[in-house]
Each structure stands twice: as structure tokens, then as C-alpha cells.
Design a protein around this motif. Structure first.
Motif, PDB file in Angstrom:
ATOM      1  N   VAL A   5     -76.182  10.082 -52.722  1.00 29.71           N
ATOM      2  CA  VAL A   5     -74.993   9.229 -52.700  1.00 29.71           C
ATOM      3  C   VAL A   5     -75.041   8.336 -51.463  1.00 29.71           C
ATOM      4  CG1 VAL A   5     -72.512   9.314 -52.194  1.00 29.71           C
ATOM      5  CG2 VAL A   5     -73.439  10.679 -54.065  1.00 29.71           C
ATOM      6  N   ARG A   6     -74.613   7.099 -51.624  1.00 32.65           N
ATOM      7  CA  ARG A   6     -74.464   6.203 -50.469  1.00 32.65           C
ATOM      8  C   ARG A   6     -72.986   6.107 -50.120  1.00 32.65           C
ATOM      9  NH1 ARG A   6     -73.680   0.551 -49.968  1.00 32.65           N
ATOM     10  NH2 ARG A   6     -74.081   0.262 -52.200  1.00 32.65           N
ATOM     11  N   ILE A   7     -72.669   6.403 -48.880  1.00 37.84           N
ATOM     12  CA  ILE A   7     -71.290   6.302 -48.416  1.00 37.84           C
ATOM     13  C   ILE A   7     -71.099   4.950 -47.734  1.00 37.84           C
ATOM     14  CG2 ILE A   7     -69.530   7.267 -46.880  1.00 37.84           C
ATOM     15  CD1 ILE A   7     -70.901   9.985 -47.200  1.00 37.84           C
ATOM     16  N   VAL A   8     -70.075   4.224 -48.151  1.00 41.69           N
ATOM     17  CA  VAL A   8     -69.710   2.961 -47.508  1.00 41.69           C
ATOM     18  C   VAL A   8     -68.553   3.270 -46.558  1.00 41.69           C
ATOM     19  CG1 VAL A   8     -68.797   0.638 -47.837  1.00 41.69           C
ATOM     20  CG2 VAL A   8     -70.475   1.569 -49.459  1.00 41.69           C
ATOM     21  N   GLU A   9     -68.808   3.115 -45.275  1.00 43.12           N
ATOM     22  CA  GLU A   9     -67.805   3.433 -44.252  1.00 43.12           C
ATOM     23  C   GLU A   9     -66.873   2.238 -44.064  1.00 43.12           C
ATOM     24  OE1 GLU A   9     -65.364   4.768 -41.686  1.00 43.12           O
ATOM     25  OE2 GLU A   9     -66.942   6.186 -42.259  1.00 43.12           O
ATOM     26  N   VAL A  10     -65.584   2.462 -44.361  1.00 43.80           N
ATOM     27  CA  VAL A  10     -64.613   1.364 -44.301  1.00 43.80           C
ATOM     28  C   VAL A  10     -63.640   1.490 -43.128  1.00 43.80           C
ATOM     29  CG1 VAL A  10     -64.792   0.986 -46.792  1.00 43.80           C
ATOM     30  CG2 VAL A  10     -62.989   2.493 -45.905  1.00 43.80           C
ATOM     31  N   GLY A  11     -63.844   2.481 -42.272  1.00 47.31           N
ATOM     32  CA  GLY A  11     -62.930   2.708 -41.162  1.00 47.31           C
ATOM     33  C   GLY A  11     -62.713   1.520 -40.241  1.00 47.31           C
ATOM     34  N   PRO A  12     -63.779   0.839 -39.784  1.00 43.49           N
ATOM     35  CA  PRO A  12     -63.574  -0.262 -38.829  1.00 43.49           C
ATOM     36  C   PRO A  12     -62.839  -1.472 -39.401  1.00 43.49           C
ATOM     37  CG  PRO A  12     -65.818   0.586 -38.700  1.00 43.49           C
ATOM     38  CD  PRO A  12     -65.195   1.204 -39.920  1.00 43.49           C
ATOM     39  N   SER A  19     -76.621  12.584 -48.573  1.00 39.38           N
ATOM     40  CA  SER A  19     -75.954  11.340 -48.158  1.00 39.38           C
ATOM     41  C   SER A  19     -76.647  10.705 -46.955  1.00 39.38           C
ATOM     42  CB  SER A  19     -74.486  11.608 -47.806  1.00 39.38           C
ATOM     43  OG  SER A  19     -74.389  12.376 -46.614  1.00 39.38           O
ATOM     44  N   GLY A  20     -77.462  11.495 -46.247  1.00 39.46           N
ATOM     45  CA  GLY A  20     -78.122  10.995 -45.045  1.00 39.46           C
ATOM     46  C   GLY A  20     -77.198  10.879 -43.854  1.00 39.46           C
ATOM     47  N   VAL A  21     -75.987  11.457 -43.968  1.00 42.24           N
ATOM     48  CA  VAL A  21     -74.977  11.322 -42.913  1.00 42.24           C
ATOM     49  C   VAL A  21     -74.772  12.656 -42.211  1.00 42.24           C
ATOM     50  CG1 VAL A  21     -72.581  10.710 -42.410  1.00 42.24           C
ATOM     51  CG2 VAL A  21     -73.848   9.453 -44.171  1.00 42.24           C
ATOM     52  N   SER A  22     -74.762  12.607 -40.885  1.00 40.93           N
ATOM     53  CA  SER A  22     -74.554  13.797 -40.067  1.00 40.93           C
ATOM     54  C   SER A  22     -73.073  14.121 -39.946  1.00 40.93           C
ATOM     55  CB  SER A  22     -75.144  13.572 -38.667  1.00 40.93           C
ATOM     56  OG  SER A  22     -74.551  14.434 -37.716  1.00 40.93           O
ATOM     57  N   LEU A  23     -72.710  15.341 -40.297  1.00 41.62           N
ATOM     58  CA  LEU A  23     -71.319  15.771 -40.206  1.00 41.62           C
ATOM     59  C   LEU A  23     -70.829  15.716 -38.766  1.00 41.62           C
ATOM     60  CD1 LEU A  23     -69.111  16.804 -42.071  1.00 41.62           C
ATOM     61  CD2 LEU A  23     -69.955  19.128 -41.715  1.00 41.62           C
ATOM     62  N   ASP A  24     -71.614  16.252 -37.837  1.00 41.97           N
ATOM     63  CA  ASP A  24     -71.220  16.225 -36.428  1.00 41.97           C
ATOM     64  C   ASP A  24     -71.113  14.791 -35.918  1.00 41.97           C
ATOM     65  OD1 ASP A  24     -71.212  18.950 -36.506  1.00 41.97           O
ATOM     66  OD2 ASP A  24     -72.956  19.247 -35.210  1.00 41.97           O
TER      67      ASP A  24
END
Length: 301
Positions: free
Chosen positions: A7-14, A266-271
Motif C-alpha cells: 500500500v502507498r500512504i499519501v501523507e496529507v498532514g502538512p 507500506s515502507g513506513v516506519s511506525l516510530d
């Protein structure tokens, strides 16, 4: 179709996350937030928005944010550019990807952008054409796909119509947004599958707010339908200024925890995401809204 293995996560926070926060965040802090997200492994991070600072003061200085982010292979920093003026500013700032933002609700479209759905699509058309000519990617958003703060339930046929129009204009990906967080799993899946009848599933993303605590359940239902791109915001940032009680986006760290537990890459680090969430919420003078940040305080040491 079955749950995708990746899965690719698109980060929309900023962008989507910070634009509704009462506390303005400096350009330097926004850059640090984006860099922390990239360090966590996120490869698509919304960097800001080229809209009038009069209407969205939190996004002022997006050109400076982009200028401070070095280009790197395989990493994208999309920016919202809802009209030609915004597109030209984004292009001048060196944006490689922009986003346009439509709605499936007529009333929401009029209240949010002061135009009808049809008028908004006509406004996007020259933007998409200019972006294509300049080699700039365009992502499309459809808001209110499962409900509107003014109209209530939104016909799925309207979501299909708007998503199809954006895809026809050349948007490489269409993000389907439950802007006020009223969706439930079976309705979310049915909506997604209806849109996938017009726009291929591999060009679709889902974007859930967690107002009623349904976001992760809705995402799971959509994963089972075959979607493989999910929008999220570190720390659960965000909300809808037009919907009373609407909470933020699904928290990136909560999503990563669920995906890790399912064996979905996802390739994303939880920490790493937790660190990014702590960084930005400290700037806001608040705490991350995610369940994970509350459940695992030891990580914050």
C-alpha cells in the motif's frame, strides 16, 4: 479482489491537516515536519496549498516550503492548486505535482469554492491542460463522497460522475474523501466499487476522517475491494471547518500499525511517524490524537 500486499500512504498532514488548525505554523516548522515524514519512509507528502492567504492563512509561504525541500528520486510533494492563479504560482515555485479539489455535493461546492460542481470542473480543465503541457502531475480530490454537512447523504452516482470527469481531465489518481467522517464500511466499499466501474481501481485512493471512529474499518473494507492508496495525517491532524464536530484525518501511525499487523507493506516506519507527529503537535501546543500515541507512551521517550 483481495487485500493488496503493498500500500502507498499519501501523507496529507502538512496541508489538509494544518490548514484547519487554529495555531499557524512557521515555514521552518512545516519544512521540519515534512522532512520527518520523509525520513519515516513516506514518499508522497502534501507540502501545502497555493490558495489566497486571506482565506487559508495557515498555508501562506508554501512557495518557501517547496524551496526548502530538496528534490529526491521517488519522493513527491504535491500542492493544492485549485485554479490557474494557484497553478501558475505552484509552477513558479517548482512544484512537480499539484492537486485539484472537487466535491460530490452541490451545496458543499458552493459554500467551499463559491461555484457549482460543473463550474468547478470547468475551472480545473485549463489547470489540468497547463499541467500536462508542463509535465506536472495532477491528483484529483472528490470531497463529501459519503455525506455532506448540508445535504446529508450524497448519491453515489454523483461521486462517480465527478471522479470520472477528473480522470478524463488527466488526473493520474483520484482520492475519494469522506470529508465529515460519516461513512461506514459497507457503504464505503460500495461507493469505491461504483467509482471503480468508471475509473480503474489502481487510479483510486481513499481519504477517511475519523469523526465517528469508522476510518480504519472503512479503510479495511476498501482494502478488501482492492484499493492500494490511502490518505492519512500524522497525529490525526485536520478536520472540516464546515461540519460541526468533524475530527481529523485517520492518523498515519494508527494506519501503519494496522497494515503492519496485517502483513501489508507500506515502507513506513511506525516510530518515525510517531516522531513526526510529536514534532508537529508540540508546535501546535497539543498532543497527537492517534490511539497509538496514547497506547504506547513508552515510544515517546
Amino acid at each position: 479482489m483481495g487485500i493488496p500486499s503493498q500500500v502507498r500512504i499519501v501523507e496529507v498532514g502538512p496541508r489538509d491537516g494544518l490548514q484547519n488548525e487554529a495555531t499557524p505554523v512557521s515555514v521552518a516548522a512545516r519544512v521540519a515536519f515534512v522532512e520527518a515524514l520523509v525520513a519515516a519512509g513516506l514518499t508522497t507528502v502534501e507540502a501545502g496549498s497555493f490558495v489566497s492567504p486571506k482565506w487559508v492563512p495557515q498555508m501562506a509561504g508554501t512557495d518557501q516550503v517547496l524551496a526548502a525541500l530538496p528534490a529526491r528520486p521517488g519522493v513527491w510533494f504535491p500542492v493544492l492548486a485549485p485554479n490557474m492563479q494557484g497553478f501558475l504560482a505552484a509552477q513558479a515555485a517548482g512544484a512537480q505535482e499539484i492537486a485539484v479539489f472537487g466535491a460530490a455535493s452541490e451545496t458543499f461546492s458552493k459554500r467551499n469554492t463559491n461555484c457549482t460542481i460543473a463550474e468547478s470542473l470547468e475551472r480545473f480543465r485549463p489547470v489540468c491542460e497547463a499541467a500536462a503541457a508542463a509535465g506536472i502531475r495532477v491528483r484529483g480530490y472528490v470531497s463529501c463522497v459519503l455525506g455532506c454537512p448540508y445535504e446529508g447523504e450524497v448519491p453515489v452516482s454523483k461521486v462517480v460522475e465527478v471522479a470520472g470527469a477528473l480522470a478524463a481531465m488527466g488526473c493520474y489518481e483520484i482520492s475519494l474523501g469522506d470529508t465529515i467522517g460519516v461513512g461506514t464500511p459497507l457503504k464505503s466499499r460500495a461507493m469505491l466499487e461504483a467509482v471503480a466501474g468508471v475509473v480503474p481501481m489502481e487510479r483510486l485512493a481513499v481519504h477517511f476522517h475519523d469523526t465517528y471512529g469508522q476510518a480504519l474499518a472503512n479503510i479495511l473494507a476498501c482494502l478488501e475491494a482492492g484499493v492500494s492508496v490511502i490518505d492519512a495525517a500524522a497525529g490525526g491532524l485536520g478536520g472540516c471547518p464546515y461540519a460541526a464536530g468533524a475530527s481529523g484525518n485517520v492518523a498515519t501511525e494508527d494506519l501503519v500499525y494496522m497494515l503492519d499487523g496485517m502483513g501489508v507493506t507500506s515502507g513506513v516506519s511506525l516510530d518515525g511517524v510517531l516522531a513526526a507527529a510529536r514534532l508537529i503537535t508540540a508546535e501546535l501546543g497539543s498532543e497527537p490524537r492517534s490511539r497509538l500515541s496514547k497506547a504506547r507512551p513508552a515510544i515517546q521517550g
